[in-house]
Motif scaffolding. Structure first.
Motif, short mmCIF file in Angstrom:
data_model
loop_
_atom_site.label_atom_id
_atom_site.label_comp_id
_atom_site.label_asym_id
_atom_site.label_seq_id
_atom_site.Cartn_x
_atom_site.Cartn_y
_atom_site.Cartn_z
N ALA A 33 20.44 7.36 -12.78
CA ALA A 33 20.49 6.88 -14.29
C ALA A 33 21.51 7.85 -14.90
O ALA A 33 21.43 9.10 -14.95
CB ALA A 33 19.47 6.67 -15.11
N MET A 34 22.61 7.47 -16.08
CA MET A 34 23.18 8.12 -16.78
C MET A 34 22.98 7.66 -18.28
O MET A 34 22.80 6.37 -18.54
CB MET A 34 24.57 8.11 -16.62
CG MET A 34 25.09 8.84 -15.15
SD MET A 34 26.67 8.73 -14.67
CE MET A 34 26.99 10.48 -15.41
N GLY A 35 22.99 8.43 -19.16
CA GLY A 35 22.99 7.83 -20.61
C GLY A 35 23.74 8.73 -21.63
O GLY A 35 23.99 9.90 -21.55
N TRP A 36 23.48 8.04 -22.90
CA TRP A 36 23.75 8.72 -23.98
C TRP A 36 23.02 8.80 -25.15
O TRP A 36 22.05 7.86 -25.32
CB TRP A 36 25.33 7.96 -24.68
CG TRP A 36 26.23 8.12 -23.95
CD1 TRP A 36 26.74 7.41 -23.05
CD2 TRP A 36 27.31 9.04 -23.93
NE1 TRP A 36 28.05 7.78 -22.25
CE2 TRP A 36 28.46 8.87 -22.92
CE3 TRP A 36 27.50 10.45 -24.72
CZ2 TRP A 36 29.22 10.00 -22.87
CZ3 TRP A 36 28.45 11.03 -24.52
CH2 TRP A 36 29.38 10.95 -23.71
N VAL A 48 20.66 6.51 -27.25
CA VAL A 48 21.51 5.22 -27.67
C VAL A 48 21.78 4.44 -26.51
O VAL A 48 21.55 3.06 -27.05
CB VAL A 48 23.00 5.99 -27.90
CG1 VAL A 48 23.86 4.91 -28.26
CG2 VAL A 48 22.68 6.99 -28.90
N ALA A 49 21.81 4.53 -25.45
CA ALA A 49 22.15 3.66 -24.05
C ALA A 49 22.08 4.35 -22.87
O ALA A 49 22.28 5.42 -22.77
CB ALA A 49 23.40 2.90 -24.43
N SER A 50 21.69 3.49 -21.95
CA SER A 50 21.54 4.18 -20.40
C SER A 50 21.91 3.18 -19.82
O SER A 50 22.05 1.93 -19.73
CB SER A 50 20.11 4.54 -20.25
OG SER A 50 19.36 3.40 -20.29
N ASN A 76 32.18 9.95 -11.05
CA ASN A 76 30.75 10.71 -11.58
C ASN A 76 30.90 10.47 -13.27
O ASN A 76 30.39 11.67 -13.70
CB ASN A 76 30.61 11.97 -10.90
CG ASN A 76 30.23 11.92 -9.70
OD1 ASN A 76 29.75 10.97 -9.03
ND2 ASN A 76 30.66 13.14 -8.95
N THR A 77 31.45 9.59 -13.95
CA THR A 77 31.76 9.77 -15.39
C THR A 77 31.05 8.39 -16.03
O THR A 77 31.26 7.29 -15.28
CB THR A 77 33.19 9.53 -15.48
OG1 THR A 77 33.79 10.83 -15.00
CG2 THR A 77 33.65 9.49 -16.94
N VAL A 78 30.59 8.76 -16.90
CA VAL A 78 29.93 7.48 -17.90
C VAL A 78 30.62 7.40 -19.24
O VAL A 78 31.28 8.55 -19.58
CB VAL A 78 28.41 7.99 -17.98
CG1 VAL A 78 28.35 9.02 -18.91
CG2 VAL A 78 27.77 6.63 -18.68
N GLU A 98 20.43 11.91 -14.43
CA GLU A 98 19.54 12.23 -13.48
C GLU A 98 20.16 12.52 -12.17
O GLU A 98 20.69 11.37 -11.44
CB GLU A 98 18.42 11.06 -13.43
CG GLU A 98 17.25 11.20 -12.60
CD GLU A 98 16.50 10.02 -12.30
OE1 GLU A 98 16.67 9.16 -13.18
OE2 GLU A 98 15.70 9.85 -11.64
N ILE A 99 20.35 13.75 -11.65
CA ILE A 99 20.99 13.94 -10.48
C ILE A 99 20.25 14.54 -9.16
O ILE A 99 19.51 15.29 -9.42
CB ILE A 99 22.19 15.04 -11.01
CG1 ILE A 99 23.08 14.63 -11.90
CG2 ILE A 99 22.66 15.66 -9.85
CD1 ILE A 99 23.97 15.40 -12.52
N ARG A 100 20.74 14.09 -8.21
CA ARG A 100 20.11 14.30 -6.98
C ARG A 100 21.21 15.30 -6.23
O ARG A 100 22.15 15.15 -6.07
CB ARG A 100 19.86 13.19 -6.04
CG ARG A 100 19.34 13.36 -4.69
CD ARG A 100 19.12 12.02 -3.88
NE ARG A 100 18.81 12.21 -2.43
CZ ARG A 100 18.99 11.06 -1.67
NH1 ARG A 100 19.38 9.92 -1.95
NH2 ARG A 100 18.64 11.48 -0.45
#
Length: 122
Positions: A33-36, A48-50, A76-78, A98-100
């Motif tokens: 997951a990535m988020g702001w 704010v958002a994911s 690798n950009t959101v 969230e990085i593996r």
């Protein structure tokens, strides 16, 4: 090491638009997951958002219909497209991922960017 670098913040008038970007780089295998998140002066940091790796999204009620989160897995950009900005959107915006890091392990670590300031004038 892994780094998240945000860009795109600035000063805008109410009703205006901004687009934030956050690129992850370094020694990583994959990103879940990535988020702001954002933090206004005197307030706690809030989501704010994911967006998941599969593209499922989640938004805070206060930004639904105005903000759009998206990602480019190859880069690798959101992104966070912010339309119809309001003075109450003024805050420092932080990227989270969230990085593996290891292909041999499913263990993940949360990383944060240093933040980018968004100021909306009335």
């Amino acid at each position: 090491q892994v780094q998240l670098v945000e860009s795109g913040g600035g000063l805008v008038q109410a009703g205006g638009t901004l687009r934030l970007s956050c690129a992850a780089s370094g020694n990583l295998f994959s990103i879940n997951a990535m988020g702001w998140y954002r933090q206004a002066p005197g307030k706690q940091r809030e989501l704010v958002a994911s967006i998941t790796s599969g593209g499922s999204t989640n938004y805070a009620d206060s930004v639904k219909g105005r903000f759009t989160i998206s990602r480019d897995n190859a880069k690798n950009t959101v992104y966070l497209q912010m339309d119809n900005l309001k003075p109450e959107d003024t805050a420092v915006y932080y990227c989270n991922a969230e990085i593996r890091r290891d292909s041999m392990s499913y263990y993940t670590t949360n990383y944060w960017g240093k933040g980018t300031l968004v100021t909306v004038s009335s």
